[in-house]
Design a protein around this motif. Structure first.
Motif, PDB file in Angstrom:
ATOM      1  N   ASN A 146       6.020   4.087  -0.089  1.00  0.00           N
ATOM      2  CA  ASN A 146       6.316   4.216   1.333  1.00  0.00           C
ATOM      3  C   ASN A 146       5.105   4.431   2.235  1.00  0.00           C
ATOM      4  O   ASN A 146       5.232   4.859   3.368  1.00  0.00           O
ATOM      5  N   THR A 147       3.913   4.123   1.748  1.00  0.00           N
ATOM      6  CA  THR A 147       2.722   4.236   2.583  1.00  0.00           C
ATOM      7  C   THR A 147       2.280   2.849   3.041  1.00  0.00           C
ATOM      8  O   THR A 147       2.510   1.851   2.352  1.00  0.00           O
ATOM      9  N   PHE A 148       1.672   2.798   4.208  1.00  0.00           N
ATOM     10  CA  PHE A 148       1.200   1.509   4.719  1.00  0.00           C
ATOM     11  C   PHE A 148       0.112   1.740   5.761  1.00  0.00           C
ATOM     12  O   PHE A 148      -0.140   2.869   6.195  1.00  0.00           O
ATOM     13  N   GLU A 149      -0.545   0.666   6.154  1.00  0.00           N
ATOM     14  CA  GLU A 149      -1.549   0.685   7.203  1.00  0.00           C
ATOM     15  C   GLU A 149      -1.137  -0.345   8.251  1.00  0.00           C
ATOM     16  O   GLU A 149      -0.568  -1.387   7.934  1.00  0.00           O
ATOM     17  N   VAL A 150      -1.414  -0.042   9.490  1.00  0.00           N
ATOM     18  CA  VAL A 150      -1.167  -0.989  10.576  1.00  0.00           C
ATOM     19  C   VAL A 150      -2.477  -1.700  10.887  1.00  0.00           C
ATOM     20  O   VAL A 150      -3.480  -1.049  11.226  1.00  0.00           O
ATOM     21  N   ASP A 151      -2.489  -3.007  10.750  1.00  0.00           N
ATOM     22  CA  ASP A 151      -3.707  -3.800  10.941  1.00  0.00           C
ATOM     23  C   ASP A 151      -4.388  -3.457  12.263  1.00  0.00           C
ATOM     24  O   ASP A 151      -3.749  -3.448  13.326  1.00  0.00           O
ATOM     25  N   GLY A 152      -5.679  -3.177  12.194  1.00  0.00           N
ATOM     26  CA  GLY A 152      -6.460  -2.912  13.392  1.00  0.00           C
ATOM     27  C   GLY A 152      -6.498  -1.458  13.815  1.00  0.00           C
ATOM     28  O   GLY A 152      -7.414  -1.035  14.513  1.00  0.00           O
ATOM     29  N   VAL A 153      -5.489  -0.684  13.407  1.00  0.00           N
ATOM     30  CA  VAL A 153      -5.434   0.729  13.796  1.00  0.00           C
ATOM     31  C   VAL A 153      -6.160   1.528  12.721  1.00  0.00           C
ATOM     32  O   VAL A 153      -5.560   2.090  11.804  1.00  0.00           O
ATOM     33  N   ARG A 154      -7.470   1.546  12.841  1.00  0.00           N
ATOM     34  CA  ARG A 154      -8.317   2.142  11.806  1.00  0.00           C
ATOM     35  C   ARG A 154      -8.256   3.670  11.847  1.00  0.00           C
ATOM     36  O   ARG A 154      -8.187   4.272  12.908  1.00  0.00           O
ATOM     37  N   GLY A 155      -8.301   4.259  10.659  1.00  0.00           N
ATOM     38  CA  GLY A 155      -8.364   5.712  10.576  1.00  0.00           C
ATOM     39  C   GLY A 155      -7.029   6.410  10.622  1.00  0.00           C
ATOM     40  O   GLY A 155      -6.977   7.643  10.722  1.00  0.00           O
ATOM     41  N   VAL A 156      -5.937   5.648  10.552  1.00  0.00           N
ATOM     42  CA  VAL A 156      -4.597   6.242  10.547  1.00  0.00           C
ATOM     43  C   VAL A 156      -3.849   5.755   9.312  1.00  0.00           C
ATOM     44  O   VAL A 156      -3.737   4.542   9.081  1.00  0.00           O
ATOM     45  N   HIS A 157      -3.357   6.700   8.540  1.00  0.00           N
ATOM     46  CA  HIS A 157      -2.561   6.407   7.348  1.00  0.00           C
ATOM     47  C   HIS A 157      -1.105   6.702   7.672  1.00  0.00           C
ATOM     48  O   HIS A 157      -0.783   7.731   8.261  1.00  0.00           O
ATOM     49  N   TRP A 158      -0.218   5.799   7.280  1.00  0.00           N
ATOM     50  CA  TRP A 158       1.194   5.895   7.634  1.00  0.00           C
ATOM     51  C   TRP A 158       2.054   6.111   6.384  1.00  0.00           C
ATOM     52  O   TRP A 158       1.793   5.530   5.336  1.00  0.00           O
ATOM     53  N   ARG A 159       3.076   6.910   6.537  1.00  0.00           N
ATOM     54  CA  ARG A 159       4.059   7.104   5.478  1.00  0.00           C
ATOM     55  C   ARG A 159       5.444   7.133   6.110  1.00  0.00           C
ATOM     56  O   ARG A 159       5.656   7.789   7.135  1.00  0.00           O
ATOM     57  N   ALA A 160       6.388   6.409   5.526  1.00  0.00           N
ATOM     58  CA  ALA A 160       7.752   6.345   6.046  1.00  0.00           C
ATOM     59  C   ALA A 160       8.689   7.126   5.136  1.00  0.00           C
ATOM     60  O   ALA A 160       8.626   7.001   3.912  1.00  0.00           O
ATOM     61  N   LEU A 161       9.560   7.919   5.747  1.00  0.00           N
ATOM     62  CA  LEU A 161      10.546   8.690   5.004  1.00  0.00           C
ATOM     63  C   LEU A 161      11.937   8.363   5.525  1.00  0.00           C
ATOM     64  O   LEU A 161      12.193   8.424   6.740  1.00  0.00           O
ATOM     65  N   ALA A 162      12.841   8.016   4.624  1.00  0.00           N
ATOM     66  CA  ALA A 162      14.231   7.814   5.027  1.00  0.00           C
ATOM     67  C   ALA A 162      14.831   9.157   5.409  1.00  0.00           C
ATOM     68  O   ALA A 162      14.629  10.163   4.720  1.00  0.00           O
ATOM     69  N   VAL A 163      15.554   9.209   6.525  1.00  0.00           N
ATOM     70  CA  VAL A 163      16.155  10.458   6.983  1.00  0.00           C
ATOM     71  C   VAL A 163      17.637  10.254   7.265  1.00  0.00           C
ATOM     72  O   VAL A 163      18.084   9.133   7.540  1.00  0.00           O
ATOM     73  N   PRO A 164      18.413  11.337   7.214  1.00  0.00           N
ATOM     74  CA  PRO A 164      19.840  11.233   7.541  1.00  0.00           C
ATOM     75  C   PRO A 164      20.028  10.804   8.991  1.00  0.00           C
ATOM     76  O   PRO A 164      19.301  11.241   9.884  1.00  0.00           O
ATOM     77  N   GLY A 165      20.984   9.946   9.204  1.00  0.00           N
ATOM     78  CA  GLY A 165      21.268   9.465  10.543  1.00  0.00           C
ATOM     79  C   GLY A 165      22.249   8.308  10.468  1.00  0.00           C
ATOM     80  O   GLY A 165      22.792   8.007   9.402  1.00  0.00           O
ATOM     81  N   LYS A 166      22.487   7.663  11.602  1.00  0.00           N
ATOM     82  CA  LYS A 166      23.416   6.538  11.627  1.00  0.00           C
ATOM     83  C   LYS A 166      22.703   5.304  12.145  1.00  0.00           C
ATOM     84  O   LYS A 166      21.907   5.377  13.100  1.00  0.00           O
ATOM     85  N   PRO A 167      22.961   4.142  11.535  1.00  0.00           N
ATOM     86  CA  PRO A 167      22.375   2.897  12.051  1.00  0.00           C
ATOM     87  C   PRO A 167      23.084   2.455  13.323  1.00  0.00           C
ATOM     88  O   PRO A 167      24.042   3.099  13.786  1.00  0.00           O
TER      89      PRO A 167
END
Length: 306
Positions: A146-167
Motif C-alpha cells: 500500500n505504499t506509492f510515490e506520486v511522480d514529480g512530488v519529490r520527498g513525499v512517501h505515500w501510504r494508503a489505508l482502507a478505512v471503515p466508511g460507505k462508498p
C-alpha cells in the motif's frame, strides 16, 4: 512537505447553495462569525514547490486553483503545478472536479483503488468521459503493497489505508462496502520523517489508522458532523452520521474523545466539515469546546508544513 487546504467543507460547501440552516443563513446575513468554505480537497508538495499532488478533485476545483496562485507557475501557455491526482474514494464531492480538468495537455495520472476505479468507470463513468478529452493514466493503489510515490512530488512517501466508511450511492458496494471504498492517506516527509494522516471520511476508528495517528505530527480527520443525529434533528435527513460513513465529533466514542488520546504535540485538525456543523460558528459553544481540546477547524487556504 507542505499541505495546502484547498477546500475544507463537506459536499455542498459552506454555505450550501440551497440550505437555510442557522449556519448558512447566518453566514449569508453576516449574523454569525464564520468563514465560507469550498468543498473538501488538499494539495501536497515536497521539495519542489512547482510540483503538487491534488488529493481529491472537488466540484470547486477551478475556484480553488484561482485562489492558490502557487498552483499556477505559468511556465508555458497551458500549465499547472499539479503533477498527479490521488483519490480517497469515488464520491461526487471528491471527483466531479475531474471534469473541470479535462483541458489538460496530457493524460492525468490518477491514483485510486480498484473499487474506486470500478465506481468511476461503471456507476459514474467519469474516467471514461475523460478518455474523450485529456485521457487518464490510471495508477493502481494496491492495498496489499500500500505504499506509492506520486511522480514529480519529490520527498513525499505515500501510504494508503482502507478505512471503515460507505462508498458512493451509485456504487454496487453501497450496502456491502469492501476494503478500498474509502481510504486514509499517510504522507511522510522523507527528510524530516514527520508524517500527516489525512482521513476526511471515517465511519469508525480503525486499528491501523489509529496506530498511524498516534505517531503522526499532524492528523486531518473527519469533521463532518458534531452529533450523530445532527441531520435528523434539523429535518434534513433520516440518517445518522454513522449511517452515511462519518464518525461524529461529540458523544461517547466520538472523534474528540479519540483526539484527546493523542500526544499533546500532535497537530489535530477537523476537515470535511458539513454546513450544519455548529463548529463553523466561531462564537458557538461547540467551537469553544473544540478549541479548548486543542483541535483546529480547517479553512480554505490553511497551510501545514512538516
Amino acid at each position: 512537505m507542505r499541505i495546502r487546504v484547498l477546500g475544507a467543507a463537506a459536499g455542498g460547501g459552506f454555505p450550501q447553495w440551497n440550505c437555510n440552516c442557522r449556519n448558512c443563513a447566518g453566514v449569508r446575513a453576516g449574523s454569525i462569525r464564520a468563514r465560507t468554505r469550498t468543498q473538501s480537497s488538499i494539495a501536497v508538495c515536497g521539495s519542489d514547490s512547482t510540483a503538487w499532488a491534488l488529493v481529491n478533485a472537488s466540484p470547486d476545483i477551478t475556484a480553488q486553483l484561482q485562489a492558490n496562485p502557487i498552483l499556477q507557475p505559468g511556465r508555458a501557455l497551458r500549465d499547472c503545478a499539479i503533477s498527479g491526482i490521488v483519490l480517497v474514494d469515488g464520491q461526487v464531492d471528491h471527483t466531479t472536479g475531474l471534469y473541470m480538468l479535462r483541458e489538460s495537455t496530457r493524460p492525468w495520472p490518477i491514483w485510486c483503488t480498484d473499487s474506486t476505479y470500478a465506481d468511476l468507470t461503471r456507476g459514474n463513468p467519469i474516467l471514461n468521459v475523460l478518455g474523450h478529452f485529456c485521457g487518464v493514466d490510471r495508477r493502481r493503489i494496491d492495498l496489499e503493497d500500500n505504499t506509492f510515490e506520486v511522480d514529480g512530488v519529490r520527498g513525499v512517501h505515500w501510504r494508503a489505508l482502507a478505512v471503515p466508511g460507505k462508498p458512493a450511492p451509485y456504487s454496487p458496494n453501497r450496502e456491502s462496502p469492501v476494503p478500498g471504498d474509502n481510504l486514509a492517506l499517510v504522507m511522510t516527509d522523507t527528510t524530516t520523517r514527520r508524517s500527516a494522516v489525512y482521513a476526511p471520511g471515517l465511519g469508525a476508528m480503525d486499528d491501523a489508522v489509529w496506530r498511524q495517528m498516534q505517531s503522526a505530527a499532524c492528523v486531518m480527520v473527519d469533521g463532518t458532523f458534531w452529533t450523530d443525529d445532527e441531520m435528523i434533528r434539523l429535518g434534513a435527513s433520516r440518517k445518522r452520521a454513522r449511517d452515511i460513513g462519518h464518525l461524529p465529533q461529540s458523544g461517547v466514542g466520538g472523534m474528540l474523545e479519540w483526539l484527546d488520546e493523542l500526544p499533546r504535540s500532535t497537530r489535530k485538525v477537523l476537515i470535511h466539515v458539513n454546513n450544519t456543523n455548529p463548529i463553523l460558528d466561531e462564537n458557538s459553544e461547540e467551537a469553544a469546546e473544540v478549541a479548548r481540546r486543542g483541535v483546529e477547524v480547517a479553512y480554505d487556504g490553511m497551510e501545514i508544513e512538516l
